[in-house]
Motif scaffolding. Structure first.
Motif, PDB file in Angstrom:
ATOM      1  N   TRP A 131       0.838  -1.190   0.000  1.00 47.00           N
ATOM      2  CA  TRP A 131       0.000   0.000   0.000  1.00 47.00           C
ATOM      3  C   TRP A 131       0.877   1.244   0.000  1.00 47.00           C
ATOM      4  O   TRP A 131       2.033   1.217   0.393  1.00 47.00           O
TER       5      TRP A 131
ATOM      6  N   THR B  60       0.199   5.844   0.127  1.00 42.33           N
ATOM      7  CA  THR B  60      -0.724   6.975   0.055  1.00 42.33           C
ATOM      8  C   THR B  60      -0.652   7.598  -1.338  1.00 42.33           C
ATOM      9  O   THR B  60       0.440   7.855  -1.856  1.00 42.33           O
ATOM     10  N   GLN B  61      -1.825   7.820  -1.940  1.00 39.19           N
ATOM     11  CA  GLN B  61      -1.862   8.404  -3.270  1.00 39.19           C
ATOM     12  C   GLN B  61      -1.503   9.885  -3.236  1.00 39.19           C
ATOM     13  O   GLN B  61      -0.841  10.398  -4.132  1.00 39.19           O
TER      14      GLN B  61
ATOM     15  N   ASN C 192       4.212   4.431   3.057  1.00 38.53           N
ATOM     16  CA  ASN C 192       3.986   3.199   2.301  1.00 38.53           C
ATOM     17  C   ASN C 192       4.355   2.014   3.169  1.00 38.53           C
ATOM     18  O   ASN C 192       5.053   2.150   4.185  1.00 38.53           O
TER      19      ASN C 192
ATOM     20  N   LYS D 299      -7.920  -4.254  -1.315  1.00 31.74           N
ATOM     21  CA  LYS D 299      -6.993  -3.121  -1.268  1.00 31.74           C
ATOM     22  C   LYS D 299      -7.743  -1.800  -1.413  1.00 31.74           C
ATOM     23  O   LYS D 299      -7.444  -0.817  -0.708  1.00 31.74           O
TER      24      LYS D 299
ATOM     25  N   THR E  88      -7.578   1.089   1.437  1.00 30.45           N
ATOM     26  CA  THR E  88      -7.001   2.406   1.169  1.00 30.45           C
ATOM     27  C   THR E  88      -8.043   3.522   1.289  1.00 30.45           C
ATOM     28  O   THR E  88      -7.677   4.684   1.467  1.00 30.45           O
TER      29      THR E  88
ATOM     30  N   LEU F 153      -7.589   4.351   4.921  1.00 32.42           N
ATOM     31  CA  LEU F 153      -6.227   4.351   5.468  1.00 32.42           C
ATOM     32  C   LEU F 153      -5.730   5.753   5.790  1.00 32.42           C
ATOM     33  O   LEU F 153      -5.051   5.957   6.807  1.00 32.42           O
ATOM     34  N   ASP F 154      -6.058   6.736   4.954  1.00 24.58           N
ATOM     35  CA  ASP F 154      -5.596   8.108   5.218  1.00 24.58           C
ATOM     36  C   ASP F 154      -6.095   8.608   6.564  1.00 24.58           C
ATOM     37  O   ASP F 154      -5.347   9.233   7.336  1.00 24.58           O
TER      38      ASP F 154
END
Length: 341
Positions: A103, A105-106, A125, A155, A159, A162-163
């Protein structure tokens, strides 16, 4: 009779197996007399009728459905195959292995911090691990509506929250924003527990969560690196002096101005200190400091450099003849107290 048995016989198995597939459903077909069930390593086969689990089979191998499977089904154990009829039942194949997913973070996560009103932008990550743990919940909430389910689906679910979890656990208890890696294990543990609760309703368990690294904007990272180098030296003032002297030696510090004057003063002080060290080293080792013979006393005075005479008009020297410090027109050296006129 044997002709029709072979014609109606079929095989119930995971036909579309992929390594990243969590489950696959064999459905909308009729199991005929003489059918076989094939279970491969790492798979469980779950017989489902009208949304209800009838039986779970975990041992790999090939089984005759009529004689080896039906007798163990909860409500279908009395089922008898007819000449032209079969049994309609869904078979859910589940991948039993533990999955590992990367994973990252975008976009940067803005962590609230007093130093930056808009928040500290941080990326992170790592990896997380999960596996299917509750077949009933899996069927009720996912498999009842889907024919298959991939790791990518999990996933996306992870995600999406997740932030918020990263922000929650990084901000918790005032952790040092500039040294998050030291708290990575504690942060990861808290996130794993929250994610486990998030996925519990889908019949899955988060078995592990790891933060590999935290990444700051380049400007922040440069500042952290510079601060660390100062701490390694231990004395910021000394670091500045060494940096200035290196600049003179390399030619990077040139011309007049304050920087040049400071460099000249430091070089003068260094030269004066070296002169004093040489004088002390040249003194006789057996001489008693408390008893100085007149001739030795005079000799010592003769070794000291004569004071630089004041220039015409009573002008003070620009540098102290004793320590080399720059003079700004004072009567006494501001560094060592030497009289300058």
């Amino acid at each position: 009779m044997g002709f029709f048995r072979n014609q109606f016989a079929n095989v119930v198995e995971w036909e579309e197996f992929r390594d990243d597939m969590i489950f696959w459903k064999w459905s909308n077909r009729e199991i005929k007399k003489g059918s076989k069930l094939i279970i491969r390593a790492g798979q469980d086969a779950i017989f489902v009728n009208n949304g209800k689990v009838e039986g779970i089979f975990k041992d790999e191998g090939s089984y005759n459905i009529e004689s080896e499977i039906i007798p163990f089904l909860s409500t279908l154990k009395g089922f008898k195959f007819g000449f032209n009829s079969g049994m309609r039942v869904e078979v859910l194949f589940v991948n039993t292995k533990e999955f590992t997913v990367r994973w990252g973070t975008q976009n940067p996560i803005l962590i609230p911090t007093p130093q930056l009103p808009g928040g500290m932008p941080i990326r992170a990550n790592g990896t997380f691990n999960f596996k299917v743990s509750d077949y009933v919940s899996l069927i009720d909430n996912i498999a009842g509506m889907k024919g298959s389910y991939l790791v990518e689906d999990v996933k996306i679910r992870i995600t999406s929250v997740l932030d918020q979890l990263l922000m929650k656990w990084i901000s918790r208890e005032g952790k040092d924003m500039f040294n998050l890696q030291a708290n990575a294990s504690e942060i990861a543990k808290g996130i794993r527990e929250d994610l486990d609760m998030e996925m519990l309703g889908n019949g899955m368990t988060i078995t592990g969560f790891q933060v590999m690294s935290f990444n700051y904007p380049q400007e922040i990272q440069d500042m952290i690196t510079k601060t660390a180098s100062h701490e390694m030296i231990g004395n910021l003032q000394k670091y500045q002096q060494v940096s200035m002297t290196d600049g003179i030696a390399s030619g990077k510090v040139q011309g007049g101005g304050m920087a040049s004057d400071m460099a000249g003063m430091m070089m003068g002080m260094t030269m004066a200190n070296e002169m004093m060290k040489n004088m002390n080293m040249n003194m006789p080792q057996n001489q008693n400091p408390g008893q100085n013979p007149p001739q030795q006393h005079n000799q010592q005075h003769s070794q000291q450099p004569p004071a630089a005479p004041a220039s015409e008009g009573g002008k003070r020297p620009n540098f102290c003849p004793n320590c080399g410090a720059k003079n700004e027109g004072a009567n006494f050296c501001p560094n060592c107290g030497q009289k300058l006129n």
